[in-house]
Design an enzyme around this catalytic site. Structure first.
Site, short mmCIF file in Angstrom:
data_model
loop_
_atom_site.label_atom_id
_atom_site.label_comp_id
_atom_site.label_asym_id
_atom_site.label_seq_id
_atom_site.Cartn_x
_atom_site.Cartn_y
_atom_site.Cartn_z
N ALA A 1 3.66 -1.27 -0.50
CA ALA A 1 3.92 0.17 -0.55
C ALA A 1 2.95 0.75 -1.58
O ALA A 1 3.29 0.94 -2.75
CB ALA A 1 5.36 0.43 -0.95
N ALA B 1 5.18 4.95 -9.69
CA ALA B 1 5.47 3.76 -8.88
C ALA B 1 6.44 4.13 -7.76
O ALA B 1 6.71 5.30 -7.55
CB ALA B 1 6.06 2.67 -9.76
N ASN B 2 6.93 3.14 -7.04
CA ASN B 2 7.95 3.39 -6.02
C ASN B 2 8.94 2.22 -6.01
O ASN B 2 8.79 1.29 -6.78
CB ASN B 2 7.30 3.62 -4.65
CG ASN B 2 6.49 2.41 -4.22
OD1 ASN B 2 7.04 1.33 -4.03
ND2 ASN B 2 5.18 2.57 -4.12
N ARG B 3 9.92 2.28 -5.13
CA ARG B 3 11.03 1.32 -5.17
C ARG B 3 10.79 0.03 -4.42
O ARG B 3 11.71 -0.75 -4.22
CB ARG B 3 12.29 1.97 -4.61
CG ARG B 3 12.80 3.11 -5.45
CD ARG B 3 14.16 3.58 -4.94
NE ARG B 3 14.51 4.84 -5.53
CZ ARG B 3 14.99 4.96 -6.76
NH1 ARG B 3 15.18 3.89 -7.51
NH2 ARG B 3 15.28 6.15 -7.24
N SER B 4 9.57 -0.22 -3.96
CA SER B 4 9.32 -1.46 -3.22
C SER B 4 9.64 -2.69 -4.07
O SER B 4 9.23 -2.78 -5.23
CB SER B 4 7.85 -1.50 -2.79
OG SER B 4 7.55 -2.78 -2.29
#
Ligand code: CTP
Length: 387
Positions: free
Chosen positions: A264, A198-201
């Site tokens: 994102a 995943a990512n920090r969005s």
């Protein structure tokens, strides 16, 4: 505009008075119904003084028993603010246990609700199911928003600011009749049943854009990855996990006049998602993850057979922001790119510094709260559609 305000039981009921004052200052005529719960938090006298009208309370009062149908026909807009969990439950099930719920069943005017309750009560599946049912019937939700509560607890459940509530029911609607598709949040790409990439969005920017487009009258479909943002006012939300699901949900939502791809999206996923949890094998060391490319949603929809008329992408850059964004606009085939400088604390933060790259040039916007970026972008989009 004639507003029938229903005040139900919540500690936020005093804010309904602030709303009435703002609405009347904006030229709206307001009449109020006070429920028994509401009357525990604000008085009939305060509401009467601030609306300048008698307050309606009792279904069985001589005047009301003939008056509730007339009262239901009177408004252009019904506003339930604050809406308690109990009020939402009664609305969802069509119960007519008092004047407020009877008028709500009898009215044909559009209904907007501004919930206010403890976060656990708001998040309870019963309340969420009631809210989903009401949304599906066209009831528009203003809030709740996240923030400090009366209890030493925070989370979604807080009453929307009275000024935002007023904005939700008024103002020009230049995007009326338009369908806007917005992507927001990260995607989660599974590695095995318990792990994902995943990512920090946070989804803050995308959700704010969806809300801003809806406030200008657009019908908005928000396709969101996993986020903790509350659903924006009057927006249809489809929740997805992976990039492939996000693309499928977007394609299912077409045709649209506008696409804003603010998500994102993970560029890669695990090439071979394990069906069972991957186990440590003694002495075997760490596994090697083979990755596969995800579909590019923005590029796919930019070149789609039923392409939205205006396609807006985002570009997260840490250097050469405008140059990279200009190249990305052409590569992806979109009309505009909102280039944001993510070298600071933008991801998950409250503010954003963006450049709007179009076919004709670049607009440099100052550092702004994400809600303000959203409002400006929605206004620019509306301009495009009024030209
Ligand atoms: N996007 C998408 N689907 C993807 C990847 C990105 O729709 N699989 C969209 C994003 O929503 C955003 C834009 O494309 O609108 C961002 O493009 P991307 O190529 O991912 O660029 P950056 O994230 O800016 O990063 P980089 O150029 O470093 O790859």
């Amino acid at each position: 505009m004639r507003i029938l305000l229903i005040v139900s039981g919540s500690v936020a009921a005093f804010k309904a008075l602030v709303f009435v004052r703002a609405a009347r200052a904006a030229g709206r005529e307001v009449r109020a119904i006070l429920t028994a719960g509401g009357a525990r938090f604000v008085t009939r006298e305060a509401l009467a003084a601030i609306t300048g009208q008698p307050v309606h309370e009792d279904l069985w009062a001589a005047e009301e028993s003939i008056g509730h149908i007339r009262l239901a026909r009177w408004p252009d807009q019904v506003v339930v603010a604050p809406a308690s969990a109990n009020m939402l439950a009664r609305m969802a099930h069509g119960l007519t246990t008092d004047l407020a719920s009877t008028v709500l069943l009898a009215t044909r005017a559009p209904v907007l609700v501004a919930p206010a309750m403890n976060p656990a009560m708001w998040e309870h599946p019963a309340t969420q199911a009631n809210a989903a049912l009401l949304r599906a019937r066209g009831v528009v939700f203003a809030g709740p928003v996240s923030g400090a509560m009366a209890e030493p607890e925070s989370g979604p459940g807080r009453f929307i600011e009275p000024a935002d509530l007023l904005a939700a029911i008024s103002g020009p609607k230049p995007l009326a009749g338009r369908h806007a598709l917005v992507t927001s949040g990260p995607t989660h790409e599974p590695i095995d049943p318990v792990r994902y990439i995943a990512n920090r969005s946070s989804g803050k920017q995308g959700h704010a854009i969806a809300a801003a487009l809806a406030a200008l009258g657009a019908r908005v479909t928000l396709v969101s990855g996993p986020v903790h943002q509350p659903d924006p006012v009057g927006v249809t939300v489809t929740r997805v996990e992976t990039a492939r699901d996000m693309l499928a949900a977007c394609e299912a939502a077409l045709p649209a006049d506008i696409l804003v791809a603010a998500a994102a999206v993970a560029d890669w996923r695990s090439a071979a998602e394990a069906g069972q949890k991957m186990k440590k094998e003694p002495g075997a060391g760490a596994p090697i993850l083979t990755m596969a490319l995800n579909p590019d949603i923005l590029a796919t929809l930019s070149r789609h057979a039923i392409r939205p008329r205006l396609v807006v992408g985002f570009a997260a850059e840490t250097e050469h922001v405008v140059e990279h964004a200009t190249a990305k606009r052409l590569r992806k085939g979109c009309d505009w790119i909102v280039a944001n400088d993510v070298s600071g604390d933008v991801m998950g933060g409250a503010e954003n510094t963006v450049h709007l790259v179009t076919a004709t040039g670049v607009e440099d916007w100052p550092r702004l709260p994400k809600e303000e970026v959203a409002r400006r972008l929605a206004a620019r989009i509306a301009e495009e559609f009024s030209a």
